[in-house]
Scaffold this motif. Structure first.
Motif: not given
Ligand code: BTN
Length: 219
Positions: A48-67
């Motif tokens: 399977g694919i198991y991956m994690s992306i490290v990103l800066p803090i933003i006001e609404n992290p749920q946007l990252y989840t949507f992306i």
């Protein structure tokens, strides 16, 4: 933009990612302690694919989840796959992919798991599927990962919340009759909309709109 770090075995790519810089991507062939939402385990056998992306803090992290959900859907490129709020990719009512976004050490870690060539355990077969099961073909994980990361990057530069939410809505289950289980209550109604905070707006039988901030949608 992304720096990829590949490991054979990790407990959890999300946990490993904490010690890496922004824009790092941690990939593992298998996870021994894969984590899902609400402290559930994420079974992570080889294939399977198991991956994690490290990103800066933003006001609404749920946007990252949507992306992440949008990018995974676009990389997989199958019109029958829908995004189920907040973060699951679903094929014919079965889960194909899940996303776990965590804030740790002043970073946002977006963890993505996709069932591609991994075997689905017998006891999960009624609710989970894999890309190999769907296509009856061996999946080239590298190709999906590269395409996912390219899409992800295009949503980050520049980060445009309206575009993300609109694209997400087009790929989702809005309009369907759903049941939502939150930590305190179960709701039934129509998945009506997504608001600017990425919360789900449910319309109940009486036409009342209810904002759902956390929980699981049962289809
Ligand atoms: C869920 O649907 O509950 C979220 C599942 C998230 C699984 C991924 S696999 C890569 C990353 N590392 C983890 O331990 N979890 C996420």
């Amino acid at each position: 933009m992304f720096n990829i770090h590949h490991f054979k075995t990790l407990d959890s790519t999300n946990d490993k990612a904490i010690s890496f810089k922004e824009n790092s991507v941690i990939i593992a062939d298998e996870q021994k302690q894969g984590k899902g939402r609400f402290q559930r385990p994420w079974i992570s056998q080889k294939g399977g694919i198991y991956m994690s992306i490290v990103l800066p803090i933003i006001e609404n992290p749920q946007l990252y989840t949507f992306i992440a959900a949008l990018s995974a859907k676009q990389a997989i490129n199958n019109k029958q796959i829908k995004i189920k709020w907040p973060n699951d990719l679903i094929y014919r009512k079965k889960k194909l992919s899940g996303i776990l976004t965590e804030i740790k050490n002043n970073k946002t870690i977006v963890g993505i798991g996709i069932n591609t060539n991994n075997k689905i355990q017998t006891e999960l077969k009624y609710k989970s599927t894999s890309l190999r099961e769907i296509t009856k073909k061996e999946i080239y994980n590298k190709h999906i990962i590269n395409s996912l990361l390219n899409q992800f990057e295009s949503y980050l530069t520049p980060l445009n919340p309206d575009r993300i939410i609109n694209d997400w809505k087009k790929s989702s289950f809005l309009g369907d009759k759903i049941t939502v289980k939150t930590l305190s209550k179960t709701y039934e109604g129509i998945a009506f909309d997504i608001d600017k905070d990425c919360f789900l707006i449910l319309k109940d039988k009486k036409g009342k709109k209810i904002t759902i901030r956390e929980g699981d949608v049962l289809c």
